[in-house]
Write an enzyme that holds these catalytic residues in place. Structure first.
Site, short mmCIF file in Angstrom:
data_model
loop_
_atom_site.label_atom_id
_atom_site.label_comp_id
_atom_site.label_asym_id
_atom_site.label_seq_id
_atom_site.Cartn_x
_atom_site.Cartn_y
_atom_site.Cartn_z
N HIS A 11 0.88 -1.17 0.00
CA HIS A 11 0.00 0.00 0.00
C HIS A 11 0.91 1.22 0.00
O HIS A 11 1.72 1.38 0.91
CB HIS A 11 -0.92 0.00 1.22
CG HIS A 11 -1.83 1.20 1.24
ND1 HIS A 11 -2.72 1.46 0.22
CD2 HIS A 11 -1.98 2.21 2.13
CE1 HIS A 11 -3.39 2.58 0.50
NE2 HIS A 11 -2.95 3.05 1.65
N ASP A 13 1.13 5.05 0.11
CA ASP A 13 0.74 6.45 0.30
C ASP A 13 1.84 7.32 -0.27
O ASP A 13 2.99 7.25 0.17
CB ASP A 13 0.57 6.76 1.79
CG ASP A 13 -0.55 5.96 2.43
OD1 ASP A 13 -1.69 6.13 2.00
OD2 ASP A 13 -0.26 5.18 3.35
N ASP A 123 -8.21 1.66 0.83
CA ASP A 123 -8.10 2.55 1.99
C ASP A 123 -8.93 3.83 1.87
O ASP A 123 -8.68 4.79 2.59
CB ASP A 123 -6.63 2.92 2.23
CG ASP A 123 -6.35 3.28 3.69
OD1 ASP A 123 -7.17 2.91 4.56
OD2 ASP A 123 -5.32 3.91 3.96
N HIS A 332 -6.97 9.68 -0.28
CA HIS A 332 -7.78 9.91 0.91
C HIS A 332 -7.10 10.84 1.90
O HIS A 332 -7.74 11.74 2.46
CB HIS A 332 -8.12 8.57 1.58
CG HIS A 332 -6.94 7.70 1.84
ND1 HIS A 332 -6.31 7.00 0.86
CD2 HIS A 332 -6.26 7.42 2.98
CE1 HIS A 332 -5.30 6.32 1.37
NE2 HIS A 332 -5.23 6.57 2.65
#
Length: 867
Positions: A11, A13, A123, A332
């Site tokens: 994941h 970010d 997410d 997000h």
């Protein structure tokens, strides 16, 4: 025996409490390790690269020499990429942005070798009811999600998810998140101590014997030793069969299972927080994003489409780059504003930079358009651009610089146009015109912000007006004293500082509307948190002035408040008013429209607070409506799960704080109230006022994350870092409108909403320009319409197709009823297409609620022009 599908992933970010520069550096070493290990051991893989192609875009910036090695692994199915360009938010970000995200992700995947055919959303802070529709339009019929699901929505973690338009995707939930099996021991004996507990939780709500085991985490190294460890466990136990898998193989194994069906959004924070406060965190970022999205999709791209058909080039790559940079701010955390201050500054800078680029493209194309128009009258050309696909009258905001007292604006036949000055000040022109900057004499002009009346604006086109200096206006301006704002539909009055609004059509009167309410916020960038003992102050009794003004086109009332308020949370606890919140509100009532325009400006000197404007609706229904991407959604005023969340130990309260794209309303068959906003994304239905719409104007907090909040108990979200910039001290401005409903949201109501949200734009060819271009030698008509589409659908965009010399026109059904809609009228071949711009087999004569409609317009051969 249960089959456990190992999904190895990362994941990624791009930014959060660290910057994109930090993550790009880490990415260099992460990818170098992944490439080397996959090349060294062909039994490893596949690895899911978080479903977003921007990861590879970032990587190739720092390691371009490894591109061919990566493409080889993608082609072999060992690195799984897409379908998204970035892992976008779905509740704050707009519909066109979500569409372009998938469109650019698809284009990247085609270039890089393959696309993971699964809507992977690991997410996002809550799931939009429209996700199945978006995926289906891109030929994706499977989705994997995390946050927002619980058994109160649908009993099993695998289900058929339907959108209101009938689209569906087979959906699997990661009930304990994408990191539930992170950092597994590579020793089988040690791993078996932790795996049974993980697998039992993963299977708790499963409708089948297939279990997902996601192995990876945020920016974590590739756990290359896990597959061999699971092979060993296959030999040592018979309860589970571990397989090296991916999402496609998992869904293939699900085929034949009878799955429950669900329709709606997923915003339940039972098992994992969805952070409802992000809808209002860093409202300046939300406004900047909405401004950019709307300007590019509904003004710039339509203008470029018009001038392209007239023979000017279409700067497609430049526009695509604006979208890509904006989407880097759409994850997000990024668009949520739940970041370190440095990152929030970078998020806003991208959006601001995009707006600058888009505005310059608009300016230069207007300049080139004006250059080719043969003047019909004396004076400077004013181009009025109408992006909407139908003819309309409009009120156009326009800024003029004029040397003298008098001026006139006329149409092509020489008839005067009406206007009124909204604001006026003196302007030193050396600041505006580079040629004057070296002059020793200051040249002063009048800077006039106008509201201009434009009649019969061509559909998807423009008309030309003319500014004639030192001429009488040509009409009698309306002025004088008034004591109410009133037109044929509405009447607004002020009594002892309180505003009342009457709808003459229904006789309905709303008392005490537009009350400002300022309360404490003990939360953080993720969540609003009411203080344990909140003390709210209001605008009641704080009015310092009220100025009424009669105008030619609209009447206005300007109200100024000086609200005594606590400067911070400590002062609020002590009920100490040791600061002033100075707020100005300008209410404008157009003579020809049944809506009240509201502009609010304030100087925020307070900290740890939330400012809302409350609008009573007097509606006794138990539900209300708000807009979502490409549609409208019905919601409960008070979520039923509020009664059980504490008993069931939810991670966060399912508070009646909701996202919107721009609109929320309550109504019954006889009357109602709608609020339409420009960039404000959050509203609340207060528990003690279930018939009131509370629109959040501003939320000020000073921490990225905090622990043990009443509505979010337990650990801190994110990092416990100071975030002083999120207090948003200083000037703040916002814009919205009230539209009373009469006999429900009919076609006239929806047309009024669209005209407010997408105004016509005006541009003055002053003869001064920051940048010069050589003459293009082309000739254009003084008035032009590219196409017309007489439809009740709302306009979404008109742009050049992703591939080929064609245009894409898109609209969407704004209401809850089936609508009839004919095809557009334009020169060339017109065919219906999906959001992915692939052809559809049949014409659609009706459009479902929450459905977009897209058309490909292929110019006739003689009308083609090179981009």
């Amino acid at each position: 025996m249960k089959t456990v599908h190992l999904i190895q992933h990362t994941h990624w970010d791009r930014e959060w409490y660290f910057t994109e520069n930090d993550s790009r550096t880490v990415l260099y070493y992460f990818m170098a390790d992944v490439i080397a290990r996959l090349e060294a051991d062909e039994s490893l893989g596949p690895l899911v690269l978080d479903g977003q192609t921007v990861v590879l875009e970032d990587y190739f910036q720092v390691a371009p020499d490894n591109r061919e090695r990566v493409l080889k692994l993608i082609t072999a199915g060992r690195l799984l990429i897409g379908p998204w360009y970035t892992q976008t938010d779905f509740l704050v970000v707009g519909a066109e942005s979500i569409t372009r995200n998938l469109l650019l992700g698809m284009a990247d995947c085609q270039t890089l070798g393959s696309r993971m055919p699964v809507g992977y959303v690991p997410d996002s802070f809550g799931q939009s009811a429209q996700l199945p529709m978006f995926l289906a339009q891109f030929a994706i019929d499977r989705a994997v999600i995390w946050r927002g699901w619980c058994e109160h929505d649908v009993a099993s973690s695998e289900f058929i998810w339907r959108s209101a338009d009938g689209s569906s995707v087979t959906t699997a939930v990661l009930p304990w998140g994408y990191g539930c099996a992170k950092w597994l021991p590579t020793n089988a004996e040690e791993a078996w101590r932790v795996l049974p507990g993980i697998l039992q939780k993963q299977a708790k709500f499963s409708a089948s014997a297939q279990i997902l085991l996601p192995n990876g985490n945020d920016q974590s190294p590739f756990e290359y030793g896990v597959p061999a460890m699971l092979d060993t466990l296959n030999e040592q136990q018979a309860e589970y069969r571990f397989v090296r898998s991916d999402f496609s193989r998992y869904f293939q194994a699900l085929e034949g299972e009878t799955l429950a069906e669900f329709q709606g959004e997923l915003l339940s924070p039972k098992y994992m927080r969805i952070h409802r406060g992000i809808f209002s965190t860093r409202m300046d970022i939300k406004q900047a994003n909405a401004r950019l999205e709307n300007f590019v999709s509904q003004q710039l791209e339509p203008l470029l489409s018009v001038v392209w058909r007239l023979g000017l080039p279409y700067p497609q790559t430049a526009v695509e780059n604006i979208w890509r940079e904006a989407m880097k701010s759409h994850a997000h955390d990024s668009i949520g504003g739940c970041n370190a201050d440095r990152v929030n500054a970078m998020v806003k800078a991208r959006l601001t930079s995009g707006q600058e680029s888009a505005s310059q493209l608009f300016e230069l194309n207007m300049k080139m358009l004006a250059e080719g128009i043969d003047a019909r009258q004396q004076g400077k050309k004013i181009i009025i651009f109408n992006s909407l696909p139908y003819e309309r009258d409009g009120r156009v905001a326009l800024t003029l610089y004029v040397p003298g007292t008098d001026f006139c604006i006329v149409d092509a036949s020489g008839q005067p146009c009406r206007w009124q000055i909204v604001h006026e000040e003196q302007q030193d022109m050396s600041v505006i015109v580079q040629e004057l900057s070296n002059s020793t004499t200051t040249v002063w002009y009048r800077k006039c912000t106008l509201l201009l009346e434009a009649k019969a604006l061509p559909a998807c086109g423009y008309q030309t007006l003319y500014l004639q200096e030192d001429c009488a206006a040509g009409f009698v301006a309306t002025s004088g004293e008034i004591s109410a704002l009133e037109n044929g539909w509405l009447r607004l009055t002020l009594d002892e500082g309180q505003i009342s609004l009457l709808d003459k059509r229904s006789g309905k009167r709303w008392e005490h509307i537009l009350q400002l309410v300022d309360g404490g916020d003990a939360g953080d960038n993720y969540n609003y948190s009411p203080p344990e003992e909140d003390w709210r102050v209001t605008s009641d009794g704080a009015l310092t002035s009220a100025t009424w003004q009669r105008g030619t086109l609209a009447d206005t009332l300007t109200l100024n408040w000086s609200i005594a308020a606590p400067v911070d949370q400590l002062a609020r606890q002590q009920h100490l008013c040791n600061a002033q919140l100075n707020v100005s509100m300008t209410l404008a009532l157009d003579h020809d429209r049944p809506l009240l325009d509201v502009q609010v400006s304030l100087d925020n000197t307070l900290r740890d607070h939330r400012l809302q404007v409350e609008i009573p609706t007097d509606i006794g229904e138990m539900f209300h409506f708000a807009d979502q991407p490409f549609g409208l959604i019905r919601r409960e005023n008070r979520p039923q799960t509020l009664a059980v969340w504490q008993q069931e130990q939810w991670t966060e309260a399912p508070a009646s704080l909701w996202p919107m794209q721009s609109l929320v309303m309550m109504h019954n068959q006889s009357h109602g109230m709608c609020v339409v906003t420009e960039g404000l994304r959050e509203y609340e239905i207060p528990a003690d006022k279930p018939a009131t719409l509370a629109i959040t104007l501003l939320r000020s907090v000073g921490w990225l994350g905090q622990a043990n909040m009443p509505w979010r108990p337990g650990r801190a979200s994110g990092m416990v870092l100071p975030s002083p910039d999120s207090q948003l001290t200083g000037p703040f401005h916002c814009h919205f409108a009230l539209l009373p409903l009469h006999q429900g949201p009919d076609a006239t109501f929806w047309r009024d909403v669209e005209n407010w949200r997408t105004p016509a734009l005006g541009w003055l060819d002053s003869g001064w320009s920051r940048f010069k271009t050589n003459p293009h030698g082309k000739s254009f008509p003084s008035s032009y319409s590219l196409l017309s589409w007489d439809t009740p659908l709302h306009f979404s965009t008109l742009k050049k197709a992703q591939n080929g010399d064609a245009l894409i026109l898109r609209g969407w059904n704004p209401g809850t009823s089936l609508l009839s809609s004919a095809a557009p009228v334009a020169a060339g071949d017109i065919t219906p297409v999906t959001l992915a711009e692939t052809s559809l087999c049949a014409l659609q004569k009706t459009v479902s609620a929450c459905a977009p409609v897209s058309w490909r317009i292929q110019p006739a051969k003689e009308g083609k022009s090179d981009a």
